[in-house]
Design a protein around this motif. Structure first.
Motif, PDB file in Angstrom:
ATOM      1  N   TYR A 195      -0.982 -12.162  -1.821  1.00  0.00           N
ATOM      2  CA  TYR A 195      -0.122 -12.756  -0.985  1.00  0.00           C
ATOM      3  C   TYR A 195       0.436 -11.944   0.004  1.00  0.00           C
ATOM      4  O   TYR A 195       0.605 -12.252   1.234  1.00  0.00           O
ATOM      5  N   HIS A 253      -1.291 -10.617   3.607  1.00  0.00           N
ATOM      6  CA  HIS A 253      -1.080 -11.236   4.889  1.00  0.00           C
ATOM      7  C   HIS A 253      -0.017 -10.399   5.640  1.00  0.00           C
ATOM      8  O   HIS A 253       1.047 -10.184   5.487  1.00  0.00           O
ATOM      9  N   PRO A 254      -0.449 -10.057   7.073  1.00  0.00           N
ATOM     10  CA  PRO A 254       0.570  -9.138   7.754  1.00  0.00           C
ATOM     11  C   PRO A 254       1.803  -9.592   8.018  1.00  0.00           C
ATOM     12  O   PRO A 254       2.850  -8.884   8.131  1.00  0.00           O
ATOM     13  N   SER A 255       2.161 -10.942   7.890  1.00  0.00           N
ATOM     14  CA  SER A 255       3.443 -11.714   7.927  1.00  0.00           C
ATOM     15  C   SER A 255       4.300 -11.109   6.892  1.00  0.00           C
ATOM     16  O   SER A 255       5.517 -11.341   6.929  1.00  0.00           O
ATOM     17  N   HIS A 256       3.783 -10.778   5.508  1.00  0.00           N
ATOM     18  CA  HIS A 256       4.571 -10.433   4.479  1.00  0.00           C
ATOM     19  C   HIS A 256       4.473  -8.865   4.164  1.00  0.00           C
ATOM     20  O   HIS A 256       4.916  -8.501   3.194  1.00  0.00           O
ATOM     21  N   ALA A 257       4.229  -8.009   5.207  1.00  0.00           N
ATOM     22  CA  ALA A 257       3.954  -6.563   4.901  1.00  0.00           C
ATOM     23  C   ALA A 257       5.279  -6.058   4.547  1.00  0.00           C
ATOM     24  O   ALA A 257       5.185  -5.155   3.846  1.00  0.00           O
ATOM     25  N   ASN A 258       6.215  -6.444   4.995  1.00  0.00           N
ATOM     26  CA  ASN A 258       7.768  -5.729   4.654  1.00  0.00           C
ATOM     27  C   ASN A 258       8.130  -5.809   3.342  1.00  0.00           C
ATOM     28  O   ASN A 258       9.043  -5.017   2.704  1.00  0.00           O
ATOM     29  N   SER A 259       7.424  -6.450   2.689  1.00  0.00           N
ATOM     30  CA  SER A 259       7.608  -6.640   0.913  1.00  0.00           C
ATOM     31  C   SER A 259       6.809  -5.829   0.071  1.00  0.00           C
ATOM     32  O   SER A 259       6.670  -6.160  -1.101  1.00  0.00           O
TER      33      SER A 259
END
Length: 250
Positions: free
Chosen positions: A227, A230-236
């Motif tokens: 999950y 995906h680049p949009s979740h990279a900060n986690s």
């Protein structure tokens, strides 16, 4: 119990390949970026301990050290420093007062050290001082926004050491107190600005699953890692590799 660990790892590797193909240790991301910086350069490794990378990356360590013009290692862990097989220029010293001349290093590195710094602004000031103009500071550290670090930061050190031994087989003497004061992209950018560094790159990267020794439980963690791809979740993601640059003088 070795047979059980082997069995669990075989299950893990198959699950990882099926769920997150291409997933590797974040150490390899750090290795790729470091080896692009050090060829022909004078390089200082902070908190070098007894290896530049993870224990199993002896070939990669030899390659990177050979490519540099000269490499120094500094640490307050005398036993680890003495045991370092790759770095010959070893210095027993404090990172808050580096025993090197100003403008003497092309590259300064730190692998899984930043999370232990109680006063990162002081260390950054020393790194800036010893770097040559346009020199680079590269470091690999856990991302505080990752689930394991948020949980681990709330666990007493005594229990944490036992868990690290169970999951990673890291010795107690290789586990140090953590502060996580330079472990998010926002804090890195703020500290860099305060010390006149240019933030060249901050890469968020996932690493191998922590729960590999928990059998089918690891499937849940691997699905979460997928999950996070995906680049949009990279900060986690679990780890980060950052490169800060000392501004050149004109």
């Amino acid at each position: 119990m070795d047979w059980l660990r082997r069995l669990l790892y075989r299950f893990y590797w198959k699950a990882e390949k099926a769920i997150v193909p291409g997933l590797t240790s974040s150490q390899y991301c750090y290795y790729d970026k470091l080896r692009s910086l050090v060829p022909g350069k004078v390089w200082l490794d902070l908190g070098c301990g007894h290896q530049v990378f993870a224990d199993w990356m002896t070939k990669e360590q030899s390659e990177v050290i050979r490519s540099s013009a000269r490499v120094y290692g500094i640490d307050l862990d005398w036993a680890g420093l003495r045991a370092h097989p790759g770095i010959s220029n070893k210095v027993f010293g404090d990172l808050s007062s580096l025993p090197f001349k100003a403008d003497s290093m092309d590259v300064v590195s730190a692998n899984m050290v930043a999370e232990h710094l109680a006063a990162p602004e002081t260390i950054l000031g020393e790194i800036y001082r010893v770097l040559k103009p346009n020199g680079a500071f590269i470091f690999h550290t856990p991302n505080y926004r990752g689930w394991a670090i948020r949980l681990g930061s709330r666990i007493p050190d005594s229990l944490k050491r036992k868990l690290i031994w169970f999951f990673e087989r890291r010795r107690e003497e290789d586990v140090f107190h953590t502060h996580y004061r330079m472990n998010t992209e926002s804090t890195i950018r703020q500290l860099a600005k305060e010390r006149d560094f240019i933030v060249e790159d901050v890469t968020m990267v996932s690493t191998s699953a922590l729960t590999a020794m928990l059998g089918p439980v690891v499937v849940g963690e691997l699905l979460y890692i997928r999950y996070l791809q995906h680049p949009s979740h990279a900060n986690s993601r679990s780890n980060l590799v950052a490169i800060l640059r000392k501004q050149a003088r004109y």
